[in-house]
Design an enzyme around this catalytic site. Structure first.
Site, PDB file in Angstrom:
ATOM      1  N   ASN A 101      40.687  39.645  41.535  1.00  0.00           N
ATOM      2  CA  ASN A 101      41.016  39.105  42.856  1.00  0.00           C
ATOM      3  C   ASN A 101      42.328  39.688  43.354  1.00  0.00           C
ATOM      4  O   ASN A 101      43.250  39.912  42.581  1.00  0.00           O
ATOM      5  CB  ASN A 101      41.117  37.581  42.790  1.00  0.00           C
ATOM      6  CG  ASN A 101      39.813  36.950  42.327  1.00  0.00           C
ATOM      7  OD1 ASN A 101      38.761  37.552  42.475  1.00  0.00           O
ATOM      8  ND2 ASN A 101      39.889  35.770  41.760  1.00  0.00           N
ATOM      9  N   HIS A 118      42.491  45.153  40.814  1.00  0.00           N
ATOM     10  CA  HIS A 118      42.048  45.649  42.125  1.00  0.00           C
ATOM     11  C   HIS A 118      43.166  45.609  43.172  1.00  0.00           C
ATOM     12  O   HIS A 118      42.906  45.754  44.355  1.00  0.00           O
ATOM     13  CB  HIS A 118      40.826  44.856  42.619  1.00  0.00           C
ATOM     14  CG  HIS A 118      39.585  45.160  41.822  1.00  0.00           C
ATOM     15  ND1 HIS A 118      38.426  44.428  41.924  1.00  0.00           N
ATOM     16  CD2 HIS A 118      39.326  46.116  40.887  1.00  0.00           C
ATOM     17  CE1 HIS A 118      37.512  44.929  41.089  1.00  0.00           C
ATOM     18  NE2 HIS A 118      38.041  45.939  40.457  1.00  0.00           N
ATOM     19  N   CYS A 129      54.947  57.966  50.318  1.00  0.00           N
ATOM     20  CA  CYS A 129      56.077  57.839  49.390  1.00  0.00           C
ATOM     21  C   CYS A 129      55.911  56.583  48.532  1.00  0.00           C
ATOM     22  O   CYS A 129      54.861  55.959  48.507  1.00  0.00           O
ATOM     23  CB  CYS A 129      57.403  57.827  50.146  1.00  0.00           C
ATOM     24  SG  CYS A 129      57.790  56.277  50.978  1.00  0.00           S
ATOM     25  N   SER A 193      30.487  38.037  37.789  1.00  0.00           N
ATOM     26  CA  SER A 193      29.142  38.346  37.307  1.00  0.00           C
ATOM     27  C   SER A 193      29.155  39.484  36.298  1.00  0.00           C
ATOM     28  O   SER A 193      28.153  39.789  35.673  1.00  0.00           O
ATOM     29  CB  SER A 193      28.254  38.722  38.484  1.00  0.00           C
ATOM     30  OG  SER A 193      28.848  39.798  39.185  1.00  0.00           O
ATOM     31  N   ASN A 217      30.708  30.053  34.614  1.00  0.00           N
ATOM     32  CA  ASN A 217      30.093  30.500  35.860  1.00  0.00           C
ATOM     33  C   ASN A 217      29.137  29.423  36.351  1.00  0.00           C
ATOM     34  O   ASN A 217      28.756  28.544  35.592  1.00  0.00           O
ATOM     35  CB  ASN A 217      29.349  31.827  35.632  1.00  0.00           C
ATOM     36  CG  ASN A 217      29.355  32.692  36.882  1.00  0.00           C
ATOM     37  OD1 ASN A 217      28.849  32.299  37.933  1.00  0.00           O
ATOM     38  ND2 ASN A 217      29.955  33.871  36.782  1.00  0.00           N
ATOM     39  N   ILE A 218      28.778  29.510  37.625  1.00  0.00           N
ATOM     40  CA  ILE A 218      27.843  28.500  38.130  1.00  0.00           C
ATOM     41  C   ILE A 218      26.415  28.783  37.664  1.00  0.00           C
ATOM     42  O   ILE A 218      25.566  27.921  37.714  1.00  0.00           O
ATOM     43  CB  ILE A 218      27.868  28.376  39.679  1.00  0.00           C
ATOM     44  CG1 ILE A 218      27.798  29.754  40.324  1.00  0.00           C
ATOM     45  CG2 ILE A 218      29.107  27.634  40.157  1.00  0.00           C
ATOM     46  CD1 ILE A 218      27.553  29.680  41.825  1.00  0.00           C
ATOM     47  N   GLU A 219      26.163  30.021  37.243  1.00  0.00           N
ATOM     48  CA  GLU A 219      24.789  30.366  36.854  1.00  0.00           C
ATOM     49  C   GLU A 219      24.808  31.508  35.834  1.00  0.00           C
ATOM     50  O   GLU A 219      25.861  32.084  35.552  1.00  0.00           O
ATOM     51  CB  GLU A 219      23.994  30.796  38.092  1.00  0.00           C
ATOM     52  CG  GLU A 219      24.642  31.991  38.789  1.00  0.00           C
ATOM     53  CD  GLU A 219      24.099  32.264  40.181  1.00  0.00           C
ATOM     54  OE1 GLU A 219      23.224  31.519  40.642  1.00  0.00           O
ATOM     55  OE2 GLU A 219      24.570  33.229  40.793  1.00  0.00           O
TER      56      GLU A 219
HETATM   57 ZN    ZN Z   1      56.935  56.311  53.048  1.00  0.00          ZN
END
Ligand code: ZN
Length: 251
Positions: A101, A118, A129, A193, A217-219
């Site tokens: 997340n 991520h 820069c 998942s 998990n929910i499933e």
């Molecule tokens: Zn810059």
């Protein structure tokens, strides 16, 4: 699966717990998934906007979308699932949190050992820069309609500090994620998942490392088959129950 049985197995391991987290944990915080969050944006797909190509073609469009997402994010707060991971850290049972997340809610919940594989939507960085800055204040997120330029090199644009479709993960973040996986003997896979590579490979490393892998998990998910236990239900309910009982049992 009876949660007390799972906890007894975990306690026997003298647990060092790494958590792999996905979008499911932030649902109860009011964070929508990528799609359908704002009527204006219903005609766009994340795969069309969160890419280097989209940014080079129309940076204004991409920034407008990120600002719309930020307005939603600014309303969101950590939920009991985020807080339960913070408690594990405070009790020195947690090795770290590996999250897919970008919403920054683990940090707001008080967790310290976090790797955001991520990226992080609350920050933006120069395309050229090394300048980066937070931009998640109301003023910056809501009022601004201009394209943001780098205050350091001035002619280059700032972009959200997230990993876009078609980009590779930051190698330092990934190394940290792999190290925490190897230093742990229990992995919690929460609200994900397990489909998106390379994060989906972490539970496999954990199994090869003789770790106990527990899914929240929910499933059923594609990784349920090789998890030692799956605890089904909303993770803002199952995870606090698990961590509270575990912490109580380890006193
Ligand atoms: Zn810059």
């Amino acid at each position: 699966m009876n949660i007390d049985t799972v906890i007894e197995t975990v306690v026997e391991k003298k647990p060092k717990i790494v958590s792999v987290v996905g979008a499911g944990i932030s649902k109860a915080s009011g964070m929508p998934t990528f799609r359908g969050e704002d009527g204006l944006w219903n005609n766009y797909r994340a795969e069309e906007l969160a890419t280097p190509y989209a940014f080079s073609r129309d940076p204004k469009l991409v920034w407008d979308w990120y600002r719309a997402r930020m307005r939603i994010l600014l309303e969101a707060e950590p939920n009991p699932a985020h807080c339960s991971l913070t408690k594990l850290e405070e009790k020195n049972i947690s090795t770290g949190i590996i999250t897919q997340n970008v919403d920054g809610l683990h940090e707001i919940a008080g967790s310290k050992k976090i790797v955001e594989v991520h990226g992080r939507i609350r920050y933006r960085r120069c395309v050229n820069c090394d300048h980066f800055e937070r931009w998640d204040s109301n003023e910056k997120a809501q009022k601004s309609i201009e394209l943001p330029y780098c205050p350091k090199c001035e002619t280059n644009l700032l972009r959200p500090d997230v990993v876009w479709f078609g980009e590779t993960l930051d190698s330092q973040s990934w190394q940290q994620a792999a190290e925490w996986t190897m230093q742990s003997n229990v992995m919690l896979v929460i609200g994900t998942s397990g489909v998106v590579a390379p994060v989906s490979t972490l539970p496999i490393y954990a199994k090869q490392n003789n770790s106990l892998v527990i899914e929240f998990n929910i499933e059923q998910t594609p990784i349920s088959g090789y998890c030692d236990y799956s605890l089904f239900g909303p993770c803002e309910e199952t995870l606090p129950e698990f961590t509270d009982k575990l912490i109580e049992r380890m006193k």
